[in-house]
Design a protein around this motif. Structure first.
Motif, PDB file in Angstrom:
ATOM      1  N   ASN A   1     -17.788  -2.806  -0.370  1.00 50.23           N
ATOM      2  CA  ASN A   1     -17.441  -1.434   0.010  1.00 50.23           C
ATOM      3  C   ASN A   1     -18.480  -0.409  -0.419  1.00 50.23           C
ATOM      4  O   ASN A   1     -18.146   0.705  -0.790  1.00 50.23           O
ATOM      5  CB  ASN A   1     -16.075  -1.023  -0.565  1.00 50.23           C
TER       6      ASN A   1
ATOM      7  N   GLU B   1     -17.690   0.549   7.474  1.00 54.07           N
ATOM      8  CA  GLU B   1     -17.119   1.710   6.796  1.00 54.07           C
ATOM      9  C   GLU B   1     -17.900   2.977   7.126  1.00 54.07           C
ATOM     10  O   GLU B   1     -17.318   4.038   7.383  1.00 54.07           O
ATOM     11  CB  GLU B   1     -17.105   1.475   5.282  1.00 54.07           C
TER      12      GLU B   1
ATOM     13  N   ALA C   1     -17.158   3.987  10.784  1.00 46.50           N
ATOM     14  CA  ALA C   1     -15.816   4.561  10.934  1.00 46.50           C
ATOM     15  C   ALA C   1     -15.772   6.006  10.446  1.00 46.50           C
ATOM     16  O   ALA C   1     -15.202   6.890  11.107  1.00 46.50           O
ATOM     17  CB  ALA C   1     -14.801   3.711  10.172  1.00 46.50           C
TER      18      ALA C   1
ATOM     19  N   ILE D   1      -7.951   5.650  10.426  1.00 43.55           N
ATOM     20  CA  ILE D   1      -8.788   4.510  10.052  1.00 43.55           C
ATOM     21  C   ILE D   1      -7.958   3.507   9.259  1.00 43.55           C
ATOM     22  O   ILE D   1      -7.347   3.858   8.248  1.00 43.55           O
ATOM     23  CB  ILE D   1     -10.005   4.964   9.216  1.00 43.55           C
TER      24      ILE D   1
ATOM     25  N   ASP E   1      -8.042   0.526   6.802  1.00 40.87           N
ATOM     26  CA  ASP E   1      -8.931  -0.154   5.871  1.00 40.87           C
ATOM     27  C   ASP E   1      -8.441  -1.585   5.632  1.00 40.87           C
ATOM     28  O   ASP E   1      -7.524  -2.076   6.305  1.00 40.87           O
ATOM     29  CB  ASP E   1      -9.042   0.631   4.564  1.00 40.87           C
ATOM     30  N   GLN E   2      -9.053  -2.256   4.672  1.00 45.63           N
ATOM     31  CA  GLN E   2      -8.741  -3.663   4.401  1.00 45.63           C
ATOM     32  C   GLN E   2      -7.253  -3.877   4.123  1.00 45.63           C
ATOM     33  O   GLN E   2      -6.624  -4.778   4.688  1.00 45.63           O
ATOM     34  CB  GLN E   2      -9.577  -4.136   3.202  1.00 45.63           C
TER      35      GLN E   2
ATOM     36  N   ARG F   1     -13.114  -2.500   9.608  1.00 47.83           N
ATOM     37  CA  ARG F   1     -12.288  -1.323   9.851  1.00 47.83           C
ATOM     38  C   ARG F   1     -11.769  -1.359  11.288  1.00 47.83           C
ATOM     39  O   ARG F   1     -12.403  -1.916  12.182  1.00 47.83           O
ATOM     40  CB  ARG F   1     -13.087  -0.026   9.653  1.00 47.83           C
TER      41      ARG F   1
END
Length: 515
Positions: free
Chosen positions: A9, A213, A216, A233, A235-236, A259
Motif C-alpha cells: 500500500n 491505489e 483510483a 472506492i 479497498d482490500q 481497487r
C-alpha cells in the motif's frame, strides 16, 4: 545480507489528471458573410466540396492563379499553400458515397471522422511554420463535419511530452448553421476532445505512476466534485467483504492492493425525463495497470506496452468526464476494476481455483488471462442493480487484433438491437467496431474437471472464448463486450505520435447520446 521486505500500500503523490484544453482559449466562432484573412497569420480552412468554387474566388487576393488551380473540388483531400499573409491550409472533407456502400456502410468513413482526421493531420503540418496564431474558417460545413474538424485540432494538439508552442486560435463560419449551433459545436468539441485526450493520457502515463491505489485516487480527485457524479472506492477489506475474489487474486503479487472504483452518475432529470428513463447504463472497464503475465510470465517484447492494459478503464474515465461536461441526461454506473498483475511470493498460480462473486468456480489455466478475471467480479456487481444494459470495455485479447487489426475493436453481444445501435454509432463516430460471434464452442473449451470453468484455453478463437467466459457473469442482461487495442502505433490522422488512442470514448459518447 537481509533484504528489506517490500511495503504494501505504498501510495505515491496523486496522479495529476488536469490536462490542458486547447480549445478553451477559443472564445467563440464568429458567423461571417465573407472570409477574411488577417496579416501575419496562418489559416486553416475547412470547406464543403460544394463551396470550393466560391472559396477560390474569396482567396484570389491571397493566392496566385497557379495556386488557385491546385484547389480542386475533390472530397477527402487537403493541401497547404503559401499565401501573401501566411500559410493557408485547406481541407475538403469526404462525402458519403451512397452508391458504393460496402459492409452495409458500417465501416465507411463518416463525414465527421473524415474531417477529424484530415484537419488533425493538416494542423500538425502547419505547426512546422511556427505560427503565433491560426485562424480556423469553416465554409458551408454541416454540424458533424465542423465538430469533427475542431476535435481533430484538439486531438492533434495533445502530446504526453512537451510539444510545440500552441498557436492562438480564432474561428469563423460562413454557412447555414445559426450562432446557437456554433456555440454548441464548440462546447461539444471541447467536451469530447478533452475526454478522448484524458483517456490517451491515462494510457501514456508510466505504470509506476498509476498503480491501483494511485489510479483510483486520481480518478476520485478528478471526478468527485463534477456535476452529477459520486465516487466510491472499494479497498482490500471491502473487496474481501463483497466476495470479489477474482480481483483480489490477480492483485496478490503487487505491492499495491487492487481497487474497484464505482462512478455513479445521476443527472437532474425533469419529470418527463424520469418517466422516459429506462434506468442506468452500466459500464465496466478493465484496469490492469501493468501486466507482467504473472507467473506465466510474458516475454519481453509482449510485455513492452503493457502499461496500456488499463485502456478499457481509461476509456470509461474519459466517458465519465464527458457525461459531466455535457450534463448528459442518461444515468450511468461505471465500474473500474483495477489491479496490477505482478510476480511476487503470493502471486496466484496455475491450478488455483477461485470462486467468483456469483459463486462460479474458476480454475486458473494461465495467469496471463487475468483481465477476464477482474472483469468477472465487476460484471457480477454491475448486473445486480438491474441496468438497462451492460457494456464492458477491455484490452482483453491479442487474438482480436490478429483478426481485425489495431483500428477496429471487436464487438460481442447477446442482443441484436444493441449490436445494431453500437455498430451504427461506431460508424458515425469513426470509432469502429465489428460484430463477432458468440459461439457455444467457445464456451465448451473452457470446461474443466475440477471447477465450473477454466480461465483460458489453447487453440484458435481466443477472442471468442474470452467473450464466452465473460458471458457467464452477466445473467440475461443485454450486454456488449468491446475487445479493444487502445493504442495508436504511429503518427496518423489526428495523432501526433504513437501512444494511447482513446479508443471507444467517441463510440460510447455517441451511444449514450442516442438513448
Amino acid at each position: 545480507m537481509v533484504m528489506a521486505k517490500a511495503k504494501k500500500n505504498t501510495q505515491s503523490e496523486v496522479l495529476n489528471l488536469s490536462l490542458p484544453l486547447y480549445l478553451k482559449d477559443l472564445k467563440e466562432i464568429k458567423s461571417v458573410k465573407k472570409l477574411k484573412i488577417g496579416p501575419a497569420k496562418g489559416s486553416l480552412i475547412i470547406c464543403s466540396p460544394k463551396s470550393v468554387t466560391a472559396l477560390k474566388k474569396e482567396l484570389k487576393p491571397q493566392l496566385h492563379p497557379y495556386q488557385l488551380k491546385k484547389i480542386e473540388n475533390k472530397a477527402g483531400t487537403s493541401l497547404i499553400l503559401e499565401g501573401k499573409s501566411g500559410p493557408i491550409g485547406i481541407v475538403i472533407p469526404a462525402v458519403e458515397d451512397l452508391e458504393n456502400i460496402d459492409h452495409e456502410g458500417l465501416i465507411d468513413e463518416s463525414p465527421y471522422a473524415s474531417t477529424r482526421n484530415l484537419v488533425g493531420a493538416l494542423y500538425l503540418k502547419l505547426e512546422a511554420y511556427q505560427l503565433e496564431s491560426l485562424h480556423i474558417h469553416a465554409q458551408d460545413l454541416d454540424y458533424d463535419e465542423f465538430l469533427g474538424g475542431l476535435l481533430g485540432i484538439e486531438m492533434a494538439y495533445y502530446s504526453f511530452k512537451k510539444g510545440p508552442q500552441p498557436m492562438k486560435l480564432t474561428a469563423s463560419y460562413l454557412g447555414h448553421l445559426p450562432q446557437e449551433a456554433l456555440k454548441d459545436v464548440l462546447d461539444n468539441a471541447r467536451a469530447i476532445g478533452h475526454s478522448v485526450n484524458l483517456a490517451r493520457y491515462l494510457v501514456d502515463v508510466p505504470p509506476s505512476e498509476k498503480r491501483p491505489e494511485d489510479y483510483a485516487h486520481a480518478v476520485e480527485k478528478l471526478l468527485s466534485k463534477k456535476y452529477g457524479m459520486t465516487v466510491d472506492i472499494w479497498d482490500q477489506k471491502k473487496l474481501e467483504k463483497e466476495n470479489m475474489n477474482c480481483i483480489l487474486a490477480v492483485g496478490r503479487g503487487s505491492a499495491q492492493e487492487p481497487r474497484l472504483v464505482h462512478l455513479k452518475y445521476r443527472p437532474k432529470l425533469t419529470k418527463a425525463q424520469q418517466l422516459d428513463s429506462k434506468g442506468p447504463v452500466a459500464l465496466v472497464g478493465k484496469g490492469i495497470t501493468f501486466d507482467t503475465g504473472g507467473l506465466n510470465l510474458k516475454p519481453g517484447q509482449a510485455m513492452r506496452l503493457m502499461k496500456k492494459d488499463m485502456g478499457g478503464s481509461a476509456a470509461l474515465v474519459g466517458l465519465a468526464y464527458w457525461l459531466t461536461a455535457t450534463k448528459s441526461s442518461t444515468p450511468c454506473d461505471i465500474y473500474l476494476s483495477m489491479a496490477e498483475n505482478s510476480v511476487g511470493s503470493d502471486s496466484f498460480r496455475p491450478s488455483d481455483i477461485l470462486t467468483a462473486r456469483n459463486g462460479k468456480t474458476i480454475e486458473i489455466d494461465n495467469t496471463d488471462a487475468e483481465g477476464r478475471l477482474v472483469m468477472a467480479d465487476a460484471l457480477c456487481l454491475a448486473t445486480e442493480s438491474k441496468p438497462q444494459c451492460v457494456i464492458d470495455v477491455a484490452t482483453l485479447t491479442g487474438a482480436i487484433k490478429v483478426g481485425l487489426g489495431t483500428d477496429i475493436g471487436g464487438l460481442f453481444t447477446n442482443n441484436d438491437d444493441l449490436a445494431f445501435i453500437m455498430q451504427s454509432c461506431s460508424q458515425v463516430s469513426g470509432d469502429l467496431v465489428w460484430r463477432m460471434p458468440l459461439m457455444p464452442s467457445g464456451r465448451t473449451v473452457l470446461n474443466g474437471p475440477f471447477s465450473d470453468m477454466v480461465n483460458s484455453a489453447s487453440g484458435f478463437g481466443g477472442a471468442i472464448s474470452a467473450a464466452m467466459f465473460l458471458k457467464e457473469f452477466i445473467n440475461d442482461t443485454p450486454w456488449a463486450h468491446l475487445d479493444i487495442y487502445g493504442w495508436n502505433n504511429g503518427s496518423q490522422g489526428a495523432y501526433r505520435t504513437s501512444g494511447g488512442s482513446g479508443q471507444a470514448v467517441q463510440l460510447l459518447a455517441q451511444f449514450i447520446s442516442q438513448l
